[in-house]
Scaffold this motif. Structure first.
Motif, PDB file in Angstrom:
ATOM      1  N   UNK A  57       0.836  -1.206   0.000  1.00 52.08           N
ATOM      2  CA  UNK A  57       0.000   0.000   0.000  1.00 52.08           C
ATOM      3  C   UNK A  57       0.867   1.250   0.000  1.00 52.08           C
ATOM      4  N   UNK A  58       1.884   1.264   0.856  1.00 55.87           N
ATOM      5  CA  UNK A  58       2.778   2.421   0.901  1.00 55.87           C
ATOM      6  C   UNK A  58       3.481   2.647  -0.421  1.00 55.87           C
ATOM      7  N   UNK A  59       3.944   1.559  -1.048  1.00 55.56           N
ATOM      8  CA  UNK A  59       4.600   1.675  -2.354  1.00 55.56           C
ATOM      9  C   UNK A  59       3.631   2.217  -3.401  1.00 55.56           C
ATOM     10  N   UNK A  60       2.406   1.753  -3.372  1.00 55.10           N
ATOM     11  CA  UNK A  60       1.398   2.213  -4.341  1.00 55.10           C
ATOM     12  C   UNK A  60       1.118   3.705  -4.181  1.00 55.10           C
ATOM     13  N   UNK A  61       0.982   4.156  -2.933  1.00 58.26           N
ATOM     14  CA  UNK A  61       0.736   5.581  -2.696  1.00 58.26           C
ATOM     15  C   UNK A  61       1.934   6.424  -3.123  1.00 58.26           C
ATOM     16  N   UNK A  62       3.142   5.948  -2.833  1.00 56.14           N
ATOM     17  CA  UNK A  62       4.338   6.679  -3.248  1.00 56.14           C
ATOM     18  C   UNK A  62       4.454   6.725  -4.763  1.00 56.14           C
ATOM     19  N   UNK A  63       4.240   5.610  -5.400  1.00 58.53           N
ATOM     20  CA  UNK A  63       4.313   5.526  -6.868  1.00 58.53           C
ATOM     21  C   UNK A  63       3.287   6.472  -7.493  1.00 58.53           C
ATOM     22  N   UNK A  64       2.080   6.440  -6.979  1.00 63.78           N
ATOM     23  CA  UNK A  64       1.020   7.318  -7.477  1.00 63.78           C
ATOM     24  C   UNK A  64       1.391   8.789  -7.278  1.00 63.78           C
ATOM     25  N   UNK A  65       1.855   9.122  -6.083  1.00 65.67           N
ATOM     26  CA  UNK A  65       2.223  10.506  -5.795  1.00 65.67           C
ATOM     27  C   UNK A  65       3.405  10.992  -6.590  1.00 65.67           C
ATOM     28  N   UNK A  66       4.279  10.064  -6.990  1.00 64.65           N
ATOM     29  CA  UNK A  66       5.497  10.460  -7.710  1.00 64.65           C
ATOM     30  C   UNK A  66       5.188  11.041  -9.085  1.00 64.65           C
ATOM     31  N   UNK A  67       4.021  10.737  -9.644  1.00 54.94           N
ATOM     32  CA  UNK A  67       3.649  11.372 -10.911  1.00 54.94           C
ATOM     33  C   UNK A  67       3.512  12.882 -10.723  1.00 54.94           C
ATOM     34  N   UNK A  68       3.012  13.302  -9.550  1.00 52.27           N
ATOM     35  CA  UNK A  68       2.951  14.727  -9.258  1.00 52.27           C
ATOM     36  C   UNK A  68       4.294  15.279  -8.841  1.00 52.27           C
ATOM     37  N   UNK A  69       5.076  14.477  -8.142  1.00 51.55           N
ATOM     38  CA  UNK A  69       6.402  14.890  -7.680  1.00 51.55           C
ATOM     39  C   UNK A  69       7.291  15.263  -8.862  1.00 51.55           C
ATOM     40  N   UNK A  70       7.381  14.363  -9.830  1.00 47.59           N
ATOM     41  CA  UNK A  70       8.236  14.614 -10.992  1.00 47.59           C
ATOM     42  C   UNK A  70       7.511  15.353 -12.108  1.00 47.59           C
ATOM     43  N   UNK A  71       6.283  14.919 -12.414  1.00 47.24           N
ATOM     44  CA  UNK A  71       5.539  15.595 -13.471  1.00 47.24           C
ATOM     45  C   UNK A  71       5.235  17.035 -13.125  1.00 47.24           C
ATOM     46  N   UNK A  72       4.925  17.304 -11.866  1.00 37.84           N
ATOM     47  CA  UNK A  72       4.632  18.668 -11.451  1.00 37.84           C
ATOM     48  C   UNK A  72       5.843  19.571 -11.410  1.00 37.84           C
ATOM     49  N   UNK A  73       7.040  18.989 -11.349  1.00 36.47           N
ATOM     50  CA  UNK A  73       8.254  19.806 -11.279  1.00 36.47           C
ATOM     51  C   UNK A  73       8.550  20.538 -12.580  1.00 36.47           C
ATOM     52  N   UNK A  74       7.798  20.227 -13.629  1.00 38.22           N
ATOM     53  CA  UNK A  74       7.889  21.044 -14.850  1.00 38.22           C
ATOM     54  C   UNK A  74       7.245  22.401 -14.636  1.00 38.22           C
ATOM     55  N   UNK A  75       6.493  22.540 -13.538  1.00 37.85           N
ATOM     56  CA  UNK A  75       5.703  23.733 -13.191  1.00 37.85           C
ATOM     57  C   UNK A  75       4.922  24.262 -14.400  1.00 37.85           C
ATOM     58  N   UNK A  76       4.457  23.334 -15.201  1.00 37.24           N
ATOM     59  CA  UNK A  76       3.618  23.665 -16.354  1.00 37.24           C
ATOM     60  C   UNK A  76       2.995  22.380 -16.858  1.00 37.24           C
ATOM     61  N   UNK A  77       1.883  22.518 -17.531  1.00 34.33           N
ATOM     62  CA  UNK A  77       1.232  21.360 -18.157  1.00 34.33           C
ATOM     63  C   UNK A  77       1.716  21.284 -19.599  1.00 34.33           C
ATOM     64  N   UNK A  78       2.871  20.644 -19.778  1.00 35.50           N
ATOM     65  CA  UNK A  78       3.504  20.652 -21.092  1.00 35.50           C
ATOM     66  C   UNK A  78       4.182  19.312 -21.383  1.00 35.50           C
ATOM     67  N   UNK A  79       4.962  19.277 -22.442  1.00 40.81           N
ATOM     68  CA  UNK A  79       5.625  18.049 -22.843  1.00 40.81           C
ATOM     69  C   UNK A  79       6.634  17.554 -21.839  1.00 40.81           C
ATOM     70  N   UNK A  80       7.302  18.458 -21.167  1.00 39.63           N
ATOM     71  CA  UNK A  80       8.290  18.030 -20.171  1.00 39.63           C
ATOM     72  C   UNK A  80       7.605  17.330 -19.003  1.00 39.63           C
ATOM     73  N   UNK A  81       6.437  17.808 -18.617  1.00 37.08           N
ATOM     74  CA  UNK A  81       5.676  17.133 -17.563  1.00 37.08           C
ATOM     75  C   UNK A  81       5.313  15.720 -17.993  1.00 37.08           C
ATOM     76  N   UNK A  82       4.919  15.575 -19.265  1.00 33.74           N
ATOM     77  CA  UNK A  82       4.593  14.257 -19.785  1.00 33.74           C
ATOM     78  C   UNK A  82       5.808  13.340 -19.825  1.00 33.74           C
ATOM     79  N   UNK A  83       6.944  13.881 -20.250  1.00 35.24           N
ATOM     80  CA  UNK A  83       8.173  13.104 -20.287  1.00 35.24           C
ATOM     81  C   UNK A  83       8.569  12.646 -18.889  1.00 35.24           C
ATOM     82  N   UNK A  84       8.526  13.580 -17.940  1.00 34.88           N
ATOM     83  CA  UNK A  84       8.902  13.242 -16.568  1.00 34.88           C
ATOM     84  C   UNK A  84       8.000  12.149 -16.001  1.00 34.88           C
TER      85      UNK A  84
END
Length: 307
Positions: free
Chosen positions: A217-244
């Motif tokens: 469960x902890x791994x699943x929550x971390x994995x799920x949250x990591x899409x925001x952790x890395x994808x959100x670090x583009x600080x934009x809704x763009x291709x880099x967010x998708x790549x991350x």
């Protein structure tokens, strides 16, 4: 009150609603990682300490969020400070933030960026608390989270991400927190373990994971949250967010599979959910600082080596 509303309702033509929405969602995803860490740690601990570990991670989130509002955001990410080591207090109590964009995030309101970065700061001491598992009380942990975030996390975040931070000026490429989050929390956990010493009963009692479902469960929550952790670090809704987001998922999958296969041949041809979860987390950690810079095929290498 009128002046406050004016500060938040002035011209927002420079703000992109899509970018703003994505970063708000990403902040919520990173928030989920705090209880995720708690469940991950609690599953590996003995049953009598399971609830306290989840509680500690949630307390860390609350304490650091208050610290971030008081002075953490200003010390860590001030875009008006001129020295290379630490920010000023211009944004203390989140004053002078409003919807004015931060230099690192020109298309979203400053307060949205502050909330997003708050989730990173809140997660980091929770990671370090793993080094003190089953050996620390709640009140000392609260003090540790507040003080450590102020004197360790905030300066390192400033070095890495602030416009005048010395590592940023030198050209350091840390996309989503390899230095302020993972390296800082890793050394914090090591220091914790060295100071507190071995657990009581170590060498005489069995210290085995008590609940593999909590680990999953902890791994699943971390994995799920990591899409925001890395994808959100583009600080934009763009291709880099998708790549991350793409390389984050690929590295986690490869990390889990590679460590599972190694363990399979080492442990009598048996697969283990614990090894898969550990490998997936290792892959996520490894890809994070590079997730906005590497091609998807490289994520296979990151995951395989980390796992």
């Amino acid at each position: 009150m009128t002046e406050l509303l004016k500060r938040y309702d002035n011209d927002t033509s420079h703000i992109d609603s899509g970018d703003t929405a994505w970063i708000l969602v990403s902040a919520a995803l990173v928030f989920i990682m705090s209880p995720g860490v708690g469940y991950f740690y609690s599953g590996m601990a003995r049953s009598k300490n399971a609830v306290s570990l989840v509680f500690l991670c949630m307390v860390a989130m609350a304490v650091v969020s208050v610290q971030w509002m008081i002075w953490g955001y200003s010390l860590a990410l001030s875009d008006t400070a001129t020295n290379p080591f630490i920010g000023n207090l211009k944004y203390g109590l989140l004053l002078n933030v409003g919807d004015k964009p931060h230099a690192n995030a020109p298309s979203i309101p400053g307060d949205v960026y502050a909330v997003f970065q708050c989730m990173f700061a809140a997660l980091t001491p929770a990671l370090a608390l793993g080094g003190a598992a089953e050996r620390i009380r709640i009140f000392p942990a609260i003090l540790f989270c507040f003080v450590w975030t102020t004197i360790v996390y905030d300066p390192i975040a400033y070095w890495s991400w602030a416009p005048k931070g010395w590592m940023n000026v030198m050209g350091s490429l840390d996309y989503a927190g390899g230095t302020p989050v993972h390296i800082a929390s890793g050394f914090g956990a090591l220091a914790f373990a060295l100071v507190l010493g071995k657990r009581q009963g170590f060498g005489h009692e069995k210290f085995e994971p008590h609940n593999y479902l909590n680990i999953i469960l902890g791994t699943s929550l971390l994995w799920f949250g990591w899409f925001g952790f890395n994808g959100g670090s583009a600080v934009a809704s763009n291709g880099r967010a998708g790549l991350a987001s793409a390389v984050t998922h690929i590295a986690a999958c490869m990390g889990g599979l590679s460590w599972s296969l190694v363990a399979y041949f080492r442990n009598g041809y048996k697969f283990s959910s614990f090894h898969f979860c550990s490998g997936a987390i290792a892959g996520l950690v490894a890809i994070t600082p590079a997730s906005g810079f590497v091609a998807p095929w490289a994520a296979l290498v990151f995951g395989a080596v980390a796992g």
